[in-house]
Design an enzyme around this catalytic site. Structure first.
Site, PDB file in Angstrom:
ATOM      1  N   LYS A   1      45.637  25.605  48.083  1.00 29.67           N
ATOM      2  CA  LYS A   1      46.281  24.331  48.394  1.00 29.67           C
ATOM      3  C   LYS A   1      45.443  23.541  49.413  1.00 29.67           C
ATOM      4  O   LYS A   1      44.539  24.090  50.045  1.00 29.67           O
ATOM      5  CB  LYS A   1      47.689  24.612  48.929  1.00 29.67           C
ATOM      6  CG  LYS A   1      48.642  25.241  47.895  1.00 29.67           C
ATOM      7  CD  LYS A   1      49.996  25.545  48.550  1.00 29.67           C
ATOM      8  CE  LYS A   1      51.051  25.957  47.542  1.00 29.67           C
ATOM      9  NZ  LYS A   1      52.360  26.208  48.209  1.00 29.67           N
TER      10      LYS A   1
ATOM     11  N   TYR B   1      55.581  21.684  39.549  1.00 25.77           N
ATOM     12  CA  TYR B   1      56.744  22.062  40.359  1.00 25.77           C
ATOM     13  C   TYR B   1      58.056  21.559  39.752  1.00 25.77           C
ATOM     14  O   TYR B   1      59.025  21.334  40.469  1.00 25.77           O
ATOM     15  CB  TYR B   1      56.575  21.515  41.776  1.00 25.77           C
ATOM     16  CG  TYR B   1      55.622  22.328  42.637  1.00 25.77           C
ATOM     17  CD1 TYR B   1      55.816  23.705  42.832  1.00 25.77           C
ATOM     18  CD2 TYR B   1      54.539  21.741  43.281  1.00 25.77           C
ATOM     19  CE1 TYR B   1      54.964  24.456  43.626  1.00 25.77           C
ATOM     20  CE2 TYR B   1      53.671  22.487  44.078  1.00 25.77           C
ATOM     21  CZ  TYR B   1      53.892  23.838  44.241  1.00 25.77           C
ATOM     22  OH  TYR B   1      53.051  24.586  45.039  1.00 25.77           O
TER      23      TYR B   1
ATOM     24  N   PHE C   1      63.073  19.391  49.583  1.00 22.20           N
ATOM     25  CA  PHE C   1      61.673  19.370  50.013  1.00 22.20           C
ATOM     26  C   PHE C   1      60.718  18.910  48.918  1.00 22.20           C
ATOM     27  O   PHE C   1      59.503  18.822  49.144  1.00 22.20           O
ATOM     28  CB  PHE C   1      61.247  20.760  50.534  1.00 22.20           C
ATOM     29  CG  PHE C   1      61.405  21.894  49.549  1.00 22.20           C
ATOM     30  CD1 PHE C   1      60.435  22.152  48.588  1.00 22.20           C
ATOM     31  CD2 PHE C   1      62.533  22.720  49.590  1.00 22.20           C
ATOM     32  CE1 PHE C   1      60.573  23.191  47.678  1.00 22.20           C
ATOM     33  CE2 PHE C   1      62.678  23.763  48.686  1.00 22.20           C
ATOM     34  CZ  PHE C   1      61.702  23.998  47.725  1.00 22.20           C
TER      35      PHE C   1
ATOM     36  N   ARG D   1      51.270  37.920  44.133  1.00 16.46           N
ATOM     37  CA  ARG D   1      52.365  37.510  45.035  1.00 16.46           C
ATOM     38  C   ARG D   1      52.379  38.380  46.295  1.00 16.46           C
ATOM     39  O   ARG D   1      52.663  37.899  47.386  1.00 16.46           O
ATOM     40  CB  ARG D   1      53.721  37.649  44.318  1.00 16.46           C
ATOM     41  CG  ARG D   1      53.941  36.711  43.170  1.00 16.46           C
ATOM     42  CD  ARG D   1      54.223  35.286  43.560  1.00 16.46           C
ATOM     43  NE  ARG D   1      55.466  35.093  44.273  1.00 16.46           N
ATOM     44  CZ  ARG D   1      55.973  33.891  44.561  1.00 16.46           C
ATOM     45  NH1 ARG D   1      55.332  32.784  44.165  1.00 16.46           N
ATOM     46  NH2 ARG D   1      57.091  33.762  45.229  1.00 16.46           N
TER      47      ARG D   1
ATOM     48  N   THR E   1      57.065  33.169  50.826  1.00 16.68           N
ATOM     49  CA  THR E   1      56.933  31.710  50.764  1.00 16.68           C
ATOM     50  C   THR E   1      56.876  31.074  52.157  1.00 16.68           C
ATOM     51  O   THR E   1      56.025  30.233  52.429  1.00 16.68           O
ATOM     52  CB  THR E   1      58.118  31.120  49.975  1.00 16.68           C
ATOM     53  OG1 THR E   1      58.131  31.729  48.682  1.00 16.68           O
ATOM     54  CG2 THR E   1      57.996  29.618  49.827  1.00 16.68           C
TER      55      THR E   1
ATOM     56  N   ASN F   1      51.372  26.965  53.133  1.00 13.51           N
ATOM     57  CA  ASN F   1      51.174  28.408  52.973  1.00 13.51           C
ATOM     58  C   ASN F   1      49.923  28.771  52.166  1.00 13.51           C
ATOM     59  O   ASN F   1      49.872  29.818  51.525  1.00 13.51           O
ATOM     60  CB  ASN F   1      52.445  29.045  52.398  1.00 13.51           C
ATOM     61  CG  ASN F   1      52.944  28.338  51.142  1.00 13.51           C
ATOM     62  OD1 ASN F   1      52.208  27.551  50.552  1.00 13.51           O
ATOM     63  ND2 ASN F   1      54.166  28.636  50.721  1.00 13.51           N
TER      64      ASN F   1
ATOM     65  N   HIS G   1      49.145  28.803  46.171  1.00 18.15           N
ATOM     66  CA  HIS G   1      50.201  28.965  45.182  1.00 18.15           C
ATOM     67  C   HIS G   1      49.874  30.205  44.364  1.00 18.15           C
ATOM     68  O   HIS G   1      48.710  30.455  44.065  1.00 18.15           O
ATOM     69  CB  HIS G   1      50.260  27.758  44.242  1.00 18.15           C
ATOM     70  CG  HIS G   1      51.111  28.018  43.027  1.00 18.15           C
ATOM     71  ND1 HIS G   1      52.483  27.929  43.068  1.00 18.15           N
ATOM     72  CD2 HIS G   1      50.787  28.420  41.767  1.00 18.15           C
ATOM     73  CE1 HIS G   1      52.963  28.254  41.865  1.00 18.15           C
ATOM     74  NE2 HIS G   1      51.955  28.557  41.065  1.00 18.15           N
TER      75      HIS G   1
ATOM     76  N   GLU H   1      51.966  27.742  33.617  1.00 18.38           N
ATOM     77  CA  GLU H   1      51.097  27.099  34.609  1.00 18.38           C
ATOM     78  C   GLU H   1      49.618  27.180  34.213  1.00 18.38           C
ATOM     79  O   GLU H   1      48.870  26.212  34.391  1.00 18.38           O
ATOM     80  CB  GLU H   1      51.324  27.751  35.980  1.00 18.38           C
ATOM     81  CG  GLU H   1      52.727  27.468  36.527  1.00 18.38           C
ATOM     82  CD  GLU H   1      53.069  28.281  37.777  1.00 18.38           C
ATOM     83  OE1 GLU H   1      52.201  29.047  38.260  1.00 18.38           O
ATOM     84  OE2 GLU H   1      54.205  28.158  38.263  1.00 18.38           O
TER      85      GLU H   1
END
Ligand code: UDP
Ligand code: MG
Length: 172
Positions: free
Chosen positions: A11, A51, A59, A94, A100, A125, A128, A139
């Site tokens: 990100k 998203y 948010f 993950r 998160t 963070n 992704h 995705e």
């Protein structure tokens, strides 16, 4: 365990803070194999599609700005999109990423080590990582065309969004 592929995005905070190499190192050290990469200037359409399951969250508007690099001083507002492959790649990625919320993420994870919560409450963070195999397939097809992946494992004909053939158009 099955061989899976999963999508990772570095990100804008990770790009701006020079964490690209570190992220690659952590994922490679976990035994994951890199099978596709792409630098992407994220369009509003791509961000919203990526998203889309979060569109009703409070948010969401800030998340779209964040992933489009609007909060970071980047020349091209770019993210680095990566596809990793390996046994149980989705859950493993993950785990390496961490929770998160960076405040909840274990200290030895990417998010625990380098993420932050801004004063406005945005979770910056660093990366992704696809949440499950279904999301990973959707995705990957959104961010990559099949010819950009060394060995595509998800069938292209069953793209859930019907856009796999033109995935590149989203990122222009
Ligand atoms: N996010 C946020 N505040 C929240 C929840 C999520 O800023 O309360 C952001 C955060 O950057 C997160 C992204 O929205 O990575 C997507 O949320 P999701 O619940 O899918 O978390 P992830 O799958 O990224 O762990
Ligand atoms: Mg998610």
């Amino acid at each position: 365990m099955a061989i899976e592929q999963t999508l990772v995005l570095i990100k804008p905070d990770g790009m701006r803070r020079g964490l690209t190499g570190l992220v690659l190192d952590r994922l490679e050290s976990a035994g994951l194999q890199l099978v596709a990469t792409r630098m992407v200037k994220v369009s509003e359409e791509l961000a919203r599609e990526h998203y889309r399951d979060l569109k009703d969250k409070p948010f969401f508007p800030n998340l779209i700005e964040y992933i489009r690099g609007k909060f970071h001083d980047l020349k091209h507002n770019q993210v680095l999109a990566l596809v990793y492959e390996g046994e149980g790649a989705v859950a493993l990625t993950r785990k390496v990423a961490g929770a998160t919320n960076p405040e909840d993420a274990a200290p030895n994870t990417i998010r625990g080590s380098f993420g932050r919560v801004t004063t406005k409450g945005q979770f910056e963070n660093v990366i992704h990582a696809s949440g499950n195999v279904g999301d990973a397939e959707r995705e990957i097809k959104l961010w990559f065309t099949p010819d950009e992946i060394l060995q595509p494992i998800y069938p292209t004909t069953s793209a859930s969004n019907g856009k796999s053939a033109g995935a590149k158009a989203w990122a222009k």
